[in-house]
Each structure stands twice: as C-alpha cells, then as structure tokens.
Scaffold this motif. Sequence first.
Motif, PDB file in Angstrom:
ATOM      1  N   GLY A 185      -0.437   4.417  -0.141  1.00 53.29           N
ATOM      2  CA  GLY A 185      -1.002   5.588   0.419  1.00 53.29           C
ATOM      3  C   GLY A 185       0.090   6.103   0.965  1.00 53.29           C
TER       4      GLY A 185
ATOM      5  N   ILE B  32     -10.684   1.818  10.851  1.00 51.04           N
ATOM      6  CA  ILE B  32     -11.691   3.218   9.503  1.00 51.04           C
ATOM      7  C   ILE B  32     -12.210   4.261  11.531  1.00 51.04           C
TER       8      ILE B  32
ATOM      9  N   SER C 215      -4.633   8.586  -6.288  1.00 52.95           N
ATOM     10  CA  SER C 215      -6.205   8.872  -6.089  1.00 52.95           C
ATOM     11  C   SER C 215      -5.892  10.162  -5.677  1.00 52.95           C
TER      12      SER C 215
ATOM     13  N   SER D  10      -8.376  -3.588   2.989  1.00 57.48           N
ATOM     14  CA  SER D  10      -6.802  -4.099   3.080  1.00 57.48           C
ATOM     15  C   SER D  10      -7.044  -5.672   2.325  1.00 57.48           C
TER      16      SER D  10
ATOM     17  N   SER E 242      -9.097  12.293  -3.258  1.00 58.45           N
ATOM     18  CA  SER E 242      -8.893  12.399  -2.073  1.00 58.45           C
ATOM     19  C   SER E 242      -9.990  12.227  -0.515  1.00 58.45           C
TER      20      SER E 242
ATOM     21  N   ASP F  15      -2.884  -1.100   3.184  1.00 64.39           N
ATOM     22  CA  ASP F  15      -3.438  -1.128   1.718  1.00 64.39           C
ATOM     23  C   ASP F  15      -4.952  -1.187   2.022  1.00 64.39           C
ATOM     24  N   GLY F  16      -5.510   0.115   2.971  1.00 63.98           N
ATOM     25  CA  GLY F  16      -6.631   0.709   3.122  1.00 63.98           C
ATOM     26  C   GLY F  16      -7.401  -0.290   4.052  1.00 63.98           C
TER      27      GLY F  16
ATOM     28  N   ASP G 207      -5.898   2.356   7.342  1.00 61.12           N
ATOM     29  CA  ASP G 207      -7.196   2.055   7.217  1.00 61.12           C
ATOM     30  C   ASP G 207      -7.508   0.768   7.326  1.00 61.12           C
TER      31      ASP G 207
ATOM     32  N   GLY H 234       0.710  -1.062  -0.278  1.00 59.56           N
ATOM     33  CA  GLY H 234      -0.098  -0.052   0.256  1.00 59.56           C
ATOM     34  C   GLY H 234       1.085   1.421  -0.221  1.00 59.56           C
TER      35      GLY H 234
ATOM     36  N   ASP I  18       2.230  -1.721  -4.578  1.00 59.81           N
ATOM     37  CA  ASP I  18       1.089  -0.606  -4.741  1.00 59.81           C
ATOM     38  C   ASP I  18      -0.283  -1.204  -6.009  1.00 59.81           C
TER      39      ASP I  18
END
Length: 519
Positions: free
Chosen positions: A15, A290, A42, A168, A45, A164-165, A286, A13, A36
């Motif tokens: 970010g 979250i 992005s 994930s 965002s 990775d958000g 994240d 990830g 990634d």
Amino acid sequence: MSESVSEPVVVVGAGPVGLVLACELLQQDVPVRILDAERGHSQHSRATVVWPRLLELLRRIDVTDRLAAEGQRIQGVQYFSDHAPLGTAWLNRLQETPYPFAVGIPQSRTEDILEQRLHELGGKVERGCTLTALDTSGPLPVARFTQPGGITEDITASWLVGADGAHSTVRKLLGIPFDGERLSVCFAITDAELSGNIAPDLVSYCYTPQGSLALGPVGNGVQRVAVSVPPETAGEEPGREFFQRIVSERGPGGVELGELRFSTTFHVNIRTAEYFRSGRCFLAGDAAHIMSPAGAQGMNTGLQDAFNLGWKLAAVARGRMEESALDSYGVERRAAAHAVTRSTSLQTRWGFLRHPAQIALRDGIVRAADRTGMLQRQLAPKIGQIDATYRPETVKAPRNGRLVPGDRVPVLLGEGGTTGTWTAVSRDSWTVLLHVGRNRPHHWHRMAAAVRSEAAGLAEVVEAPSQSHGPLTEAFGPRPVAAVVRPDGHLYATRAALRAGELAQLLREARRDPRPQQV
C-alpha cells in the motif's frame, strides 16, 4: 517446493506506506524486496487527501509534483452546523510551508504514482505472495511466503517491516498486542460526481443533530462522500438514493449526486500496537495504528511512519548510524500516532453531539475561533500536520512560537542549498543549518568556516540567506544560530555559538540516538 534466499530489507505490504518506505530505501541505495498478498491495488480506498506535511516529505522521493499535478488542490477546510457556516481553516494562508495546500486524489492513483517511482528506482512489487510464517528465533528473521502456484520461499531478512494493514499478518505472527476500542460509530462512504452548491477546492464537514457529513474533492468533479450511519448498517452498500437523501439533509444545500463509483460501510476502530519494533522487525501504518477517519489523517500518519523509519534504516544499513538509533522509531511514532488519534477521536465525537446545549457550545467555540483567527493559527497547522513534532515530553513549546528540539523546521526536504526563498536540507545526511538572522554579523564567515571544518564527514552545512522576515526567522528568531537538522526536517539541537569540538560531539551522539536533545 521451497527456496531460501537472503535480503537486506523485506517490506510486507504494497500500500502507500510500504511503497514509500521501499522508495525511500532504494533512493538511498539500500536493496529492498516488497511483497504483497493482493494481486493489485484496491479500487475502493478510504484515503483521499495528502496534507501539506506529507507533500513536504514526499519531495524526498520526488513524487510531490506528480501528485499535485494529477490531484485536486485543496485550499482549506470549512465547517457547517445544521447548514449554517461556522468557519474555515485556510491551508492556502499557511506561511510556514512551501506547500500551502492539500491534494485530493484517490488512494489507488497515489499507489500508481508511487509504484511508478518504485520502478524508476529499480524496484518492483511482488504480488500474490502471502506471508505464512515468521521465525524470529535466530539472529535474523526468516519469513516464509507462499507464491502463486503453491511455491514457498523462505527469505532471511536483515530487517523486516510489516506494512500490511489493520489485519497485519506480521503483527499477529510477532504476537504484538493491538489494543483499543470499537466506537459505536459507523461511516458509509462513496465517490461520486457532485454538482450545485459545493466548493470544488474545499473539504467540508457538516454537523447536524441527525449525524455528520464530510465532502472532499478528489479531482475531475468527483468528491468523497462520508456520512455517519447507525452501527447496525455495517457491511451494507448503500445506493445513490441513500447518499442523496443524507447530503440533502445534512449538507450546505443544493448539492446533487451523480452515479456512485462504489459504496461501503464500516465500523470505526481505534487501536495501537503495544510496540512498533520487535528485534529486527517493525510495524508501520495501519499495521501499527488505526484511527477514526475523521480529519482524513490515517494514511498521512502512516506515511510519516514510513519516512521516520526509512531514513533511519537506510542510515543504519549504510553504516552512517548505529543500530541503537532504530530504537527511536517506536518511541517517536507511537507518541505521534497517539496525538493524532486523540485529535481525530475528538472530531468524531464533536460530529455526534445531539443535546442542544452541547451543540450551541461547540458552534460557539468554532465561530469564536474563526472570528479571532485562532482557527487559522491553531487548527490549520494541525490539519496540515505541519505542527508535527518529536519534542521530548519534558520540553514545552515557548510562548514566542520559536522552535525547540523535535519540532519540524520549515525547509525544503531532499537536497541542500537554497531554492527561491526556501532553504533546503539533505535527504540522506544530517544538515547543520546556519541561520544568519536579520543582519549578518562581521564574524559570520569565520564562524561558518569553523562549522564546515567540524562537520566534515559528519553532516552537510547549509547557509540560509539573511532575512528580516520569513519562515526561518519566525522559527529561530532574528539572531544567528546553528541548527542541527535531521534528514526528515526535524530539529535535533540548536546552538547560538558553537565551541570547539561541540558540533562534532553532537553529531556523534546523533549517530547513536537521533531523538532530539533536551533543551
């Protein structure tokens, strides 16, 4: 076709959280690969504000000045109810931080700056690499990535971090539960140029019986606009007329929107991973938690994950701390994420009050807090995250406002010594901070020499200048004290007077477990 390689640290990830972690490791000479699945940043965002505490931490990787130069400085956060002002929490009045402001900047630009720093440190982002499998049955995790063109690569990692958000893949492959709830709340967001009765350097939260509105500057006259909307609108892309109507209904009045840069609508979810570490694999950002976007705390909380894990992982990789020290990451950051989640959830609910009695109570509380200075003393530090603490649960804050182990120490992060009125601590080793207090005692030189002798090879020793007032005097009091400070600027332990052998023992214990000592 498949290849197999070994790497010290693999970050999944790219970010802000993954980039910061990679920079932190590379700056301390720990090799890292960052991969990634996406091909680029992005452009739409959600995160737009970097709060004071994160400006302090980002100094560790030398990007704070770049962010501040490019973004919009935010001086405070103001609150409205049905168009009437309630009060303002001023960041520019904070005395306990060298960065008494926030920076409004699109996340895409934050990522550009972080990636530039990554390149300067010798790293690069490998894009278009999708994690498809993760084998943790052996002593080291083996991650399989599928690259553009169908080529697969098996990477054996000494350590693997999932940044990775919210969706994930790392978390899912590790089988870590991600429990929580979906609030019956939706937000629509956009970026647009705003003109009229709007402060260019303040974040504005506007509450009305019809819903809430948040306005936040991101530079060049552009503001982030976030409005609460009915849940059934999730997934829609409202147009300019919609946002203009909401801003006119809920805003301070006289505000006009230009063309929208983008728009989207999303549900508010609150979830936290059951644990942040599984063997030699970790979750951050994240992927681990979250929260509600209210208060713009999500990315900042994730970046604190990156710094907490980064300095510890680097210390373990370089043999400066034992592997057991990494157990503290999940303990500290999960508790911190819960604290921020509670705060943002409360702010979300406050913006959805409908009953006149509830609204009157909320507004009365905020007005009274503003009038008495409580808004400034309590809320401004919380907004800026400078109240961040890893204080053990059994330790309560003293009534005199002095620091206890776990609290953030008001210092510069990144190098030892003194810069102007601010004392700085090391970025990659423990620091013993000798706080002189208001009057230098006659035996000070003897005490300092003894501390330097004991700390040799274990920590850096920094003497703070004698001051009658100032952040350190407020934090530690007027008398001399020796404070053991972690590389992330959190207090590990304090001693009014060190006995022979006590400091060395403290620092050896910190190698095994960096969690702050009980008082």
